[in-house]
Design an enzyme around this catalytic site. Structure first.
Site, PDB file in Angstrom:
ATOM      1  CE  LYS A 273      92.554  90.137  42.897  1.00  0.00           C
ATOM      2  NZ  LYS A 273      93.203  90.172  44.206  1.00  0.00           N
TER       3      LYS A 273
ATOM      4  CG  HIS B 219      63.562  67.676  40.383  1.00  0.00           C
ATOM      5  ND1 HIS B 219      62.620  66.815  39.883  1.00  0.00           N
ATOM      6  CD2 HIS B 219      63.612  67.446  41.718  1.00  0.00           C
ATOM      7  CE1 HIS B 219      62.094  66.109  40.873  1.00  0.00           C
ATOM      8  NE2 HIS B 219      62.685  66.470  42.001  1.00  0.00           N
TER       9      HIS B 219
ATOM     10  CD  GLU C  99      86.388  92.725  42.449  1.00  0.00           C
ATOM     11  OE1 GLU C  99      87.378  93.202  43.056  1.00  0.00           O
ATOM     12  OE2 GLU C  99      86.477  91.781  41.641  1.00  0.00           O
TER      13      GLU C  99
ATOM     14  CE  LYS D 224      95.743  88.295  54.760  1.00  0.00           C
ATOM     15  NZ  LYS D 224      96.140  86.945  54.398  1.00  0.00           N
TER      16      LYS D 224
ATOM     17  N   GLY E 120      92.530  84.582  53.267  1.00  0.00           N
ATOM     18  CA  GLY E 120      91.174  85.093  53.047  1.00  0.00           C
ATOM     19  C   GLY E 120      90.109  84.001  53.101  1.00  0.00           C
ATOM     20  NE  ARG E 121      92.674  79.490  49.401  1.00  0.00           N
ATOM     21  CZ  ARG E 121      93.646  80.295  49.022  1.00  0.00           C
ATOM     22  NH1 ARG E 121      93.408  81.579  48.810  1.00  0.00           N
ATOM     23  NH2 ARG E 121      94.878  79.840  48.863  1.00  0.00           N
TER      24      ARG E 121
ATOM     25  CD  GLU F 192      91.321  82.522  46.095  1.00  0.00           C
ATOM     26  OE1 GLU F 192      90.743  83.225  45.256  1.00  0.00           O
ATOM     27  OE2 GLU F 192      91.372  82.824  47.300  1.00  0.00           O
TER      28      GLU F 192
HETATM   29  O1  F6P Z   1      90.381  86.567  44.775  1.00  0.00           O
HETATM   30  C1  F6P Z   1      91.595  86.823  45.373  1.00  0.00           C
HETATM   31  C2  F6P Z   1      91.454  87.231  46.798  1.00  0.00           C
HETATM   32  O2  F6P Z   1      92.690  87.693  47.222  1.00  0.00           O
HETATM   33  C3  F6P Z   1      90.941  86.134  47.724  1.00  0.00           C
HETATM   34  O3  F6P Z   1      91.920  85.246  48.120  1.00  0.00           O
HETATM   35  C4  F6P Z   1      90.376  86.924  48.829  1.00  0.00           C
HETATM   36  O4  F6P Z   1      89.540  86.164  49.642  1.00  0.00           O
HETATM   37  C5  F6P Z   1      89.657  88.008  48.064  1.00  0.00           C
HETATM   38  O5  F6P Z   1      90.499  88.286  46.958  1.00  0.00           O
HETATM   39  C6  F6P Z   1      89.374  89.258  48.826  1.00  0.00           C
HETATM   40  O6  F6P Z   1      90.552  89.867  49.262  1.00  0.00           O
HETATM   41  P1  F6P Z   1      90.533  91.030  50.337  1.00  0.00           P
HETATM   42  O7  F6P Z   1      89.971  90.474  51.604  1.00  0.00           O
HETATM   43  O8  F6P Z   1      91.954  91.447  50.482  1.00  0.00           O
HETATM   44  O9  F6P Z   1      89.661  92.130  49.809  1.00  0.00           O
END
Ligand code: F6P
Length: 538
Positions: free
Chosen positions: A503, A385, A214, A208, A268-269, A354
């Protein structure tokens, strides 16, 4: 004391807790063999049946819980969300994941603009691309058709499509390889790239913000892999972006025509139904994707239009609050009796924790009550189990959601599926009603160790079959449950500032490791660890 915990409804619920503590689930069922409970506490929700009869509740408890919802003006808060009011008050944003699956002709306005045409346009572009790839018509830079799709994203830009892909793998096009990369650990990318022909590989960079370290690091390494394997290549033929930050995607080298837009009113979620679901749509095809959207929509409509007394997401939310706030339960388990839902607990962990892992209310006050429970889980029967011992005989109360399906995914399978369901039903029964041992024949320690006291609450969510539509219904059920809890706890379920500090610090630590020099004031433990990494690098 907060307004919530000093309310008369809260006090009423505390009294119910004292009363219910003296009555067992067996007794609650024995009053009339439990027939009234099955009548009252089993409700349909689209293709799901939700049995919440094995909870430590009675009508009076539910009446007070519904009063708690009314005290917080829940009905008008639900309309506010669906109508695009800016209920994400810390970020001044609307929360409109429900608009993404709203197939009605109703306009939905954000800042005076109807957002429905934009949603339809992106969905159409996704459909066109998915069809093109599924027909073998998307050609890579060496002239070969694209057959491999790698989604690079993390959190909400990964968990939704990745868990849905696994859940719906029986609906996927087997001639395509679809993989998901999220972790900054190179192992994740390396595993995904294994055995792939770069000339046939398309990367979907899902982010987003298009700034998440990452995702950006993995995207850059994917680009380097293509360069090293193909030499020069046309970026447009191997990279797609899904983002609300078009400028950053372009800066990465992705043409605007290859960017699928996402908007700031989609969290995002909560973004699976947006272009974040592109990799899933390619895998299962537009018709199945639309069936999933329709499943979400059915539950949205139920949530919006059903009185609180029979509103399933509302009731499940309230029952959770009952355990968390009045019985001091700290965790709850989600146990899908479906191996294909193996990633569902992880997906819901982000959605729940979150969203509602907050301790400041909408007035800026620190709350004096527990908010989100910790959510965890694994598929049954494996879970039985591993950790069920503790749920049955440990000291913690752990409410469980069992999720199962009447019909198997596999045409000729009756044996495995009926055993799977039998286990799910048996676990719920054992938790609720336990078993007393015959103490006459055994010594005290042995007999006591074998007692199952029961009285452990659970819900059973039973779907017809794990189809795209039913998957959508299931997720929407949890999304709305989360919303209701946020309203009652008076918190903002739609920001996530709690993930920012880690972060920020990681950036500084990385720079120090990279430059082999500590420049920031840290504690002694952190300095020691960074030094170790620096010396192992040299
Ligand atoms: O972990 C924080 C967060 O902002 C989440 O809410 C989101 O889903 C994720 O990082 C990934 O964010 P982006 O889609 O901006 O890479």
């Amino acid at each position: 004391m907060s307004k919530l915990t000093s309310s008369s409804t809260w006090r009423e619920l505390e009294q119910h807790k004292d009363r219910l503590s003296k009555i067992s689930l067996s007794e609650l069922f024995n009053n009339d063999l439990g027939l009234a409970r099955v009548n009252d506490f089993v409700l349909p929700l689209a293709d799901l049946t939700v049995d919440f009869s094995k909870n430590l509740i009675d009508r009076q408890v539910l009446t007070s819980l519904i009063q708690l919802a009314n005290d917080s003006d829940l009905v008008s808060k639900i309309s506010a969300m669906f109508n695009g009011e800016k209920i994400n008050f810390t970020e001044d944003r609307a929360v409109l994941h429900t608009a993404l699956r709203d197939s009605s002709s109703r306009p939905i306005m954000v800042d005076g603009v109807d957002i429905k045409p934009q949603i339809r346009a992106v969905l159409q572009r996704m459909t066109d691309l998915a069809n093109q790839i599924r027909r073998g018509q998307l050609i890579g830079s060496t002239g070969r058709a694209i057959k491999n799709i790698i989604n690079i994203g993390i959190g909400g830009s990964d968990l939704g499509p990745a868990s849905a892909y696994l859940a719906l793998k029986d609906y996927t096009d087997q001639s395509l390889t679809v993989r998901f990369v999220s972790n900054i650990d190179y192992s994740d990318l390396a595993t995904a790239l294994h055995n792939l022909d770069p000339a046939e590989t398309l990367f979907i960079i899902s982010s987003k913000t298009f700034t998440t370290d990452e995702t950006m690091t993995n995207a850059q390494s994917a680009k380097n892999w293509l360069i090293s394997e193909l030499g020069e290549f046309t970026s447009d033929k191997h990279f797609i972006a899904v983002s609300s930050n078009i400028a950053a995607a372009q800066e990465f080298g992705i043409n605007q025509a290859n960017v699928f837009e996402l908007w700031d009113w989609v969290g995002g979620r909560y973004s699976l139904c947006s272009a974040i679901g592109l990799s899933l749509m390619i895998a299962i095809g537009p018709d199945n994707f639309n069936a999933m959207l329709d499943g979400f929509y059915k539950v949205d409509q139920h949530f919006l239009n059903t009185p609180l007394e029979t509103n399933v997401p509302v009731l499940l939310a309230l029952i959770d609050i009952w355990y968390g706030n009045f019985w001091q339960a700290q965790t709850s388990a989600i146990i899908p009796y479906s191996h294909d839902l193996a990633r569902l607990p992880a997906y819901l962990q982000q959605a729940v924790m979150e969203s509602n892992g907050k301790s400041v209310d909408k007035t800026g006050e620190v709350v004096d009550y527990q908010t989100s429970m910790i959510v965890w889980g694994e598929p049954g029967t494996n879970a039985q189990h591993a950790f069920f011992q503790l749920i049955h005989q440990g000291t913690e109360m752990i409410p469980v959601d069992f999720i199962g399906f009447l019909r198997s995914q596999h045409k000729n399978d009756i044996l495995h599926h009926n055993k799977l369901l039998a286990n799910m039903i048996a676990q719920a029964e054992a938790l609720a009603f336990g078993e007393q041992q015959d103490i006459n024949n055994q010594d005290d320690v042995l007999s006591e160790s074998k007692v199952f006291v029961g009285n452990k609450p659970s819900n059973i969510i039973l779907g017809s079959q794990l189809t795209p539509g039913v998957f959508g219904q299931l997720i929407a059920l949890y999304e709305h449950k989360i919303f209701v809890q946020g309203v009652i706890w008076q918190i903002n379920s739609f920001d996530q500032f709690g993930v920012e500090l880690g972060k920020k610090l990681a950036k500084g630590v990385y720079q120090e490791i990279d430059q082999k020099k500590i420049t920031i004031a840290h504690d002694a433990s952190t300095v020691n660890l960074i030094k170790k990494i620096i010396s192992s690098n040299s």
